[in-house]
Design a protein around this motif. Structure first.
Motif, PDB file in Angstrom:
ATOM      1  N   ALA A  50      11.462 -71.645 -11.675  1.00  0.00           N
ATOM      2  CA  ALA A  50      10.728 -72.604 -12.508  1.00  0.00           C
ATOM      3  C   ALA A  50      11.245 -72.659 -13.942  1.00  0.00           C
ATOM      4  CB  ALA A  50       9.241 -72.247 -12.509  1.00  0.00           C
ATOM      5  N   GLY A  51      12.506 -72.242 -14.165  1.00  0.00           N
ATOM      6  CA  GLY A  51      13.049 -72.284 -15.521  1.00  0.00           C
ATOM      7  C   GLY A  51      13.072 -73.680 -16.094  1.00  0.00           C
ATOM      8  N   GLY A  52      13.436 -74.667 -15.283  1.00  0.00           N
ATOM      9  CA  GLY A  52      13.441 -76.047 -15.755  1.00  0.00           C
ATOM     10  C   GLY A  52      12.046 -76.541 -16.069  1.00  0.00           C
ATOM     11  N   LEU A  53      11.072 -76.150 -15.256  1.00  0.00           N
ATOM     12  CA  LEU A  53       9.682 -76.534 -15.516  1.00  0.00           C
ATOM     13  C   LEU A  53       9.188 -75.908 -16.810  1.00  0.00           C
ATOM     14  CD1 LEU A  53       7.016 -77.849 -14.677  1.00  0.00           C
ATOM     15  CD2 LEU A  53       6.556 -75.847 -13.249  1.00  0.00           C
ATOM     16  N   LEU A  54       9.600 -74.673 -17.078  1.00  0.00           N
ATOM     17  CA  LEU A  54       9.193 -74.025 -18.328  1.00  0.00           C
ATOM     18  C   LEU A  54       9.777 -74.748 -19.542  1.00  0.00           C
ATOM     19  CD1 LEU A  54       9.472 -70.298 -17.221  1.00  0.00           C
ATOM     20  CD2 LEU A  54       7.400 -71.432 -18.022  1.00  0.00           C
ATOM     21  N   VAL A  55      11.034 -75.171 -19.442  1.00  0.00           N
ATOM     22  CA  VAL A  55      11.625 -75.946 -20.529  1.00  0.00           C
ATOM     23  C   VAL A  55      10.872 -77.259 -20.714  1.00  0.00           C
ATOM     24  CG1 VAL A  55      13.689 -77.149 -21.323  1.00  0.00           C
ATOM     25  CG2 VAL A  55      13.912 -74.929 -20.191  1.00  0.00           C
ATOM     26  N   THR A  56      10.597 -77.936 -19.611  1.00  0.00           N
ATOM     27  CA  THR A  56       9.882 -79.220 -19.657  1.00  0.00           C
ATOM     28  C   THR A  56       8.483 -79.038 -20.221  1.00  0.00           C
ATOM     29  OG1 THR A  56      11.127 -79.966 -17.716  1.00  0.00           O
ATOM     30  CG2 THR A  56       9.128 -81.179 -18.273  1.00  0.00           C
ATOM     31  N   GLY A  57       7.793 -77.980 -19.783  1.00  0.00           N
ATOM     32  CA  GLY A  57       6.451 -77.708 -20.284  1.00  0.00           C
ATOM     33  C   GLY A  57       6.431 -77.474 -21.773  1.00  0.00           C
ATOM     34  N   ALA A  58       7.429 -76.750 -22.275  1.00  0.00           N
ATOM     35  CA  ALA A  58       7.511 -76.520 -23.719  1.00  0.00           C
ATOM     36  C   ALA A  58       7.704 -77.834 -24.463  1.00  0.00           C
ATOM     37  CB  ALA A  58       8.652 -75.551 -24.025  1.00  0.00           C
ATOM     38  N   ALA A  59       8.553 -78.714 -23.928  1.00  0.00           N
ATOM     39  CA  ALA A  59       8.797 -79.998 -24.578  1.00  0.00           C
ATOM     40  C   ALA A  59       7.551 -80.883 -24.579  1.00  0.00           C
ATOM     41  CB  ALA A  59       9.950 -80.717 -23.880  1.00  0.00           C
ATOM     42  N   LEU A  60       6.731 -80.761 -23.527  1.00  0.00           N
ATOM     43  CA  LEU A  60       5.514 -81.568 -23.421  1.00  0.00           C
ATOM     44  C   LEU A  60       4.332 -80.949 -24.173  1.00  0.00           C
ATOM     45  CD1 LEU A  60       5.636 -82.531 -19.632  1.00  0.00           C
ATOM     46  CD2 LEU A  60       6.136 -84.014 -21.587  1.00  0.00           C
ATOM     47  N   GLY A  61       4.504 -79.735 -24.657  1.00  0.00           N
ATOM     48  CA  GLY A  61       3.414 -79.070 -25.367  1.00  0.00           C
ATOM     49  C   GLY A  61       2.353 -78.486 -24.462  1.00  0.00           C
ATOM     50  N   LEU A  62       2.686 -78.229 -23.203  1.00  0.00           N
ATOM     51  CA  LEU A  62       1.723 -77.626 -22.287  1.00  0.00           C
ATOM     52  C   LEU A  62       1.485 -76.163 -22.679  1.00  0.00           C
ATOM     53  CD1 LEU A  62       2.951 -79.008 -18.834  1.00  0.00           C
ATOM     54  CD2 LEU A  62       1.293 -79.993 -20.428  1.00  0.00           C
ATOM     55  N   VAL A  63       0.245 -75.756 -22.678  1.00  0.00           N
ATOM     56  CA  VAL A  63      -0.100 -74.358 -22.952  1.00  0.00           C
ATOM     57  C   VAL A  63       0.324 -73.524 -21.747  1.00  0.00           C
ATOM     58  CG1 VAL A  63      -1.966 -72.740 -23.451  1.00  0.00           C
ATOM     59  CG2 VAL A  63      -2.024 -75.065 -24.405  1.00  0.00           C
ATOM     60  N   THR A  64       1.125 -72.506 -21.980  1.00  0.00           N
ATOM     61  CA  THR A  64       1.749 -71.779 -20.876  1.00  0.00           C
ATOM     62  C   THR A  64       1.390 -70.304 -20.912  1.00  0.00           C
ATOM     63  OG1 THR A  64       3.613 -73.313 -20.878  1.00  0.00           O
ATOM     64  CG2 THR A  64       3.948 -71.214 -19.768  1.00  0.00           C
ATOM     65  N   ALA A  65       1.111 -69.769 -19.725  1.00  0.00           N
ATOM     66  CA  ALA A  65       0.913 -68.330 -19.551  1.00  0.00           C
ATOM     67  C   ALA A  65       1.743 -67.873 -18.368  1.00  0.00           C
ATOM     68  CB  ALA A  65      -0.561 -68.002 -19.325  1.00  0.00           C
ATOM     69  N   LEU A  66       2.166 -66.628 -18.402  1.00  0.00           N
ATOM     70  CA  LEU A  66       2.984 -66.046 -17.338  1.00  0.00           C
ATOM     71  C   LEU A  66       2.301 -64.780 -16.845  1.00  0.00           C
ATOM     72  CD1 LEU A  66       5.864 -66.575 -16.055  1.00  0.00           C
ATOM     73  CD2 LEU A  66       6.649 -64.705 -17.517  1.00  0.00           C
ATOM     74  N   VAL A  67       2.195 -64.647 -15.518  1.00  0.00           N
ATOM     75  CA  VAL A  67       1.662 -63.434 -14.900  1.00  0.00           C
ATOM     76  C   VAL A  67       2.762 -62.852 -14.023  1.00  0.00           C
ATOM     77  CG1 VAL A  67      -0.105 -62.437 -13.409  1.00  0.00           C
ATOM     78  CG2 VAL A  67      -0.681 -64.385 -14.890  1.00  0.00           C
ATOM     79  N   VAL A  68       3.185 -61.627 -14.331  1.00  0.00           N
ATOM     80  CA  VAL A  68       4.262 -60.970 -13.590  1.00  0.00           C
ATOM     81  C   VAL A  68       3.709 -59.696 -12.974  1.00  0.00           C
ATOM     82  CG1 VAL A  68       6.619 -60.088 -13.665  1.00  0.00           C
ATOM     83  CG2 VAL A  68       5.925 -61.908 -15.229  1.00  0.00           C
ATOM     84  N   ALA A  69       3.838 -59.576 -11.671  1.00  0.00           N
ATOM     85  CA  ALA A  69       3.188 -58.469 -10.963  1.00  0.00           C
ATOM     86  C   ALA A  69       3.870 -57.134 -11.196  1.00  0.00           C
ATOM     87  CB  ALA A  69       3.132 -58.759  -9.465  1.00  0.00           C
ATOM     88  N   THR A  70       5.198 -57.081 -11.111  1.00  0.00           N
ATOM     89  CA  THR A  70       5.924 -55.821 -11.215  1.00  0.00           C
ATOM     90  C   THR A  70       6.948 -55.910 -12.340  1.00  0.00           C
ATOM     91  OG1 THR A  70       7.889 -56.214  -9.836  1.00  0.00           O
ATOM     92  CG2 THR A  70       5.813 -55.799  -8.682  1.00  0.00           C
ATOM     93  N   ASP A  71       7.496 -54.778 -12.705  1.00  0.00           N
ATOM     94  CA  ASP A  71       8.589 -54.749 -13.682  1.00  0.00           C
ATOM     95  C   ASP A  71       9.953 -54.813 -13.005  1.00  0.00           C
ATOM     96  OD1 ASP A  71       6.846 -54.547 -15.856  1.00  0.00           O
ATOM     97  OD2 ASP A  71       6.714 -52.374 -15.639  1.00  0.00           O
ATOM     98  N   GLY A  72       9.975 -54.949 -11.684  1.00  0.00           N
ATOM     99  CA  GLY A  72      11.249 -55.048 -10.978  1.00  0.00           C
ATOM    100  C   GLY A  72      12.041 -53.770 -10.953  1.00  0.00           C
ATOM    101  N   GLU A  73      11.334 -52.647 -11.053  1.00  0.00           N
ATOM    102  CA  GLU A  73      12.026 -51.363 -11.150  1.00  0.00           C
ATOM    103  C   GLU A  73      12.667 -50.906  -9.854  1.00  0.00           C
ATOM    104  OE1 GLU A  73       7.906 -50.437  -9.684  1.00  0.00           O
ATOM    105  OE2 GLU A  73       8.806 -51.803 -11.147  1.00  0.00           O
TER     106      GLU A  73
END
Length: 444
Positions: A50-73
Motif C-alpha cells: 500500500a505504499g502508493g496508497l500512502l503517498v496518495t493519502g498524504a496528498a489528499l490530506g487523509l488522516v492516517t494511522a498504521l498498526v503493525v503486529a510484529t517487529d519482523g524479528e
C-alpha cells in the motif's frame, strides 16, 4: 495456494500483467473516506502492498494511522550477525524511514510487538487494537494484507482487520503480497478487486519506501543465514503502475467471534450459573411496566435464558440472534416450538409489530452504523403502546467501539418513546422507554 519460499521461481509479473490486462478492474474511489488505517503483519508490508496508497493519502490530506503486529524479528532466524532483538530494532527504524518517504512521517504508528510468525495466536488482541484506532468507521478505509495471501501472519492480520471492519462499520481493502509471487489467477477474486493508478511521483515515493527496508531487500551480510528476503523477482511485482486491492464494502465483512464463543462454551456468559446474570434478569423483568404483552421481540437472545423468562410475560416471543451456534443452544433449551430466528440486525428484521422489544447486553456488539439502523428498526416496528427495554454492562467493552452508554444514548432519539424509567448500579443500567400514558397507574 501452493507452499512457497521467497527464493522460489514463482509467478512472474508478466504472467500477472497478461491476466490483469483484460480484467477491466474498477478504480478505487477514495472520496468517501477521511481516514486511512493501514494494517501490517511486519514492517515493509505497508510499503509493498500500500505504499502508493500512502503517498496518495498524504496528498489528499487523509488522516492516517498504521498498526503493525510484529517487529519482523523472525525474518532471518539463522542470522549470525543479527539476533532477534537487533533485527527488531533495525526493522522499526526502517519503518519510520519508509513512512517519511511516502509523506507519512506524522502518521500515528501503533506497534504491537507480537511474536513474528505467531500473529494468529493473538487474534483478539489484534482486533481490539485495530478497533481502538478506527472507532466509528463510517469515514474510514481499513487497509490490510489479503486473507488469502498464503503467509500465515498476513492472513491472520487480514482476518483481524475484517473483524475490526465489521465491528466499526469501516470499508476493508486488502492488499496481496506473497500471492503475486506464489499464487495464480484462481487465487485473486477479480470480481471484488479494484485498482489505484499510480502517477510517476506516487510510484517514486513507493519505491523510495521499499528501498528503506534494507534488511529485506539486501543481504544482512555475505554469511549464510543473512540472505536477501525480497529478491528482484519478488520486488518487480511492486513496481507497476497500479496497486490492487480486494475491496469489501462496509457492512459486508464478517466477524464470527460471538459464534465461536457459543461453539466453545454451552453457557458463555454464565447466564445460569452467575449471580450477576440471575440478578440482572430479575431486575429487567421487574422493570417491565405491564404484567403481560402480546408479542415481544428479544434482540440477541444467546442461549435463550432470558427468552424463557419472557415467555411467562408475553403471549408470543420472537427471539433473534446472528449466531447459529447460539440458536442451536437456544433450541436445546426451548424446543422446536419456540420462535427462534437467525437474523443479522439491522440488515434483516422479523416482520410484524411488537409491543415489547428487549435489547439486553447486545447493542455494543454492533458497529455504530448498525446500532443506528437497529434504533430505526425498533422505532418502525413498535406498536403505539409499545415498550423498549435496554439493559447493558456499564464498563468498557474491550474489542468493540461502543459501550452501554453509547447504546442507551442512541435509543434516546426521534421515533423511540421517551425514557420512562432507569435503574443503574455499579455494573448495569436498565432503561425503559414507553409513552407516559402506558406507565402503570399505582392506584389500579
Amino acid at each position: 495456494m501452493r507452499a512457497f519460499t521467497h527464493d522460489d521461481r514463482g509467478t512472474s509479473r508478466r504472467e500477472w500483467d497478461d491476466l490483469l490486462e483484460t480484467a477491466a478492474l474498477p478504480l478505487l474511489d477514495l472520496s468517501p473516506y477521511r481516514r486511512l488505517v493501514v494494517v501490517g503483519a511486519h514492517p515493509d508490508d505497508e510499503s509493498l502492498g500500500a505504499g502508493g496508497l500512502l503517498v496518495t493519502g498524504a496528498a489528499l490530506g487523509l488522516v492516517t494511522a498504521l498498526v503493525v503486529a510484529t517487529d519482523g524479528e523472525g525474518s532471518h532466524p539463522g542470522s549470525p550477525t543479527h539476533d532477534p532483538a537487533a533485527l527488531a530494532r533495525r526493522r522499526r527504524a526502517e519503518l519510520g524511514d519508509a513512512l517519511a518517504a511516502v509523506g507519512q512521517g506524522g502518521a500515528t504508528v501503533i506497534t504491537l510487538g507480537l511474536p513474528d510468525g505467531r500473529v494468529g495466536d493473538h487474534a483478539d488482541e489484534v482486533v481490539a487494537s485495530i478497533v481502538d484506532v478506527v472507532g466509528d468507521g463510517r469515514d474510514c478505509l481499513v487497509v490490510a494484507p489479503y486473507r488469502g495471501d498464503g503467509h500465515p501472519d498476513h492472513e491472520a492480520m487480514g482476518s483481524a482487520a475484517a473483524a475490526a471492519a465489521h465491528r466499526t462499520g469501516a470499508t476493508l481493502a486488502e492488499y496481496p503480497i506473497w500471492l503475486w509471487h506464489a499464487g495464480g489467477e484462481h487465487d485473486l477474486p477479480l470480481r471484488s478487486t479494484v485498482r489505484l493508478p499510480l502517477t510517476a511521483r506516487t510510484r517514486a515515493g513507493k519505491q523510495a519506501a521499499i528501498a528503506c527496508h534494507t534488511s529485506q531487500i539486501r543481504p544482512l551480510s555475505d554469511q549464510p543465514g543473512d540472505a536477501v528476503m525480497l529478491p528482484e523477482a519478488v520486488l518487480e511485482h511492486f513496481a507497476g503502475t497500479d496497486e490492487l486491492f480486494v475491496l469489501t464494502p462496509a457492512g459486508q465483512t464478517r466477524d464470527d467471534r460471538l459464534d465461536r464463543l457459543h461453539r466453545d462454551d454451552d453457557d458463555p456468559w454464565g447466564a445460569e450459573s452467575r449471580w450477576y446474570e440471575q440478578r440482572k434478569r430479575s431486575l429487567l423483568l421487574a422493570a417491565l411496566p405491564r404484567p403481560r404483552f402480546t408479542r415481544a421481540l428479544e434482540v440477541g437472545c444467546s442461549t435463550a435464558v432470558l427468552t424463557e423468562a419472557l415467555q411467562e410475560r408475553a403471549a408470543r416471543v420472537v427471539a433473534i440472534d446472528s449466531s447459529p451456534a447460539a440458536l442451536d443452544l437456544a433450541r436445546r433449551r426451548l424446543g422446536d416450538h419456540a420462535d427462534l430466528r437467525e437474523v443479522d440486525v439491522p440488515w434483516r428484521w422479523p416482520e410484524g409489530s411488537f409491543d415489547l422489544v428487549v435489547v439486553s447486553e447486545v447493542g455494543y456488539f454492533l458497529s455504530p452504523v448498525a446500532l443506528e439502523g437497529l434504533v430505526g428498526r425498533v422505532a418502525d416496528s413498535l406498536t403505539p403502546d409499545g415498550v423498549v427495554v435496554l439493559c447493558h454492562w456499564r464498563h468498557p467493552v474491550k474489542g468493540w467501539p461502543l459501550d452501554g452508554e453509547d447504546v442507551h444514548r442512541a435509543f434516546a432519539s426521534a421515533g423511540i418513546p421517551e425514557r420512562a424509567a432507569t435503574y443503574r448500579d455499579r455494573d448495569i443500567e436498565i432503561v425503559v422507554h414507553t409513552a407516559p400514558e402506558q406507565w402503570p397507574d399505582p392506584h389500579r
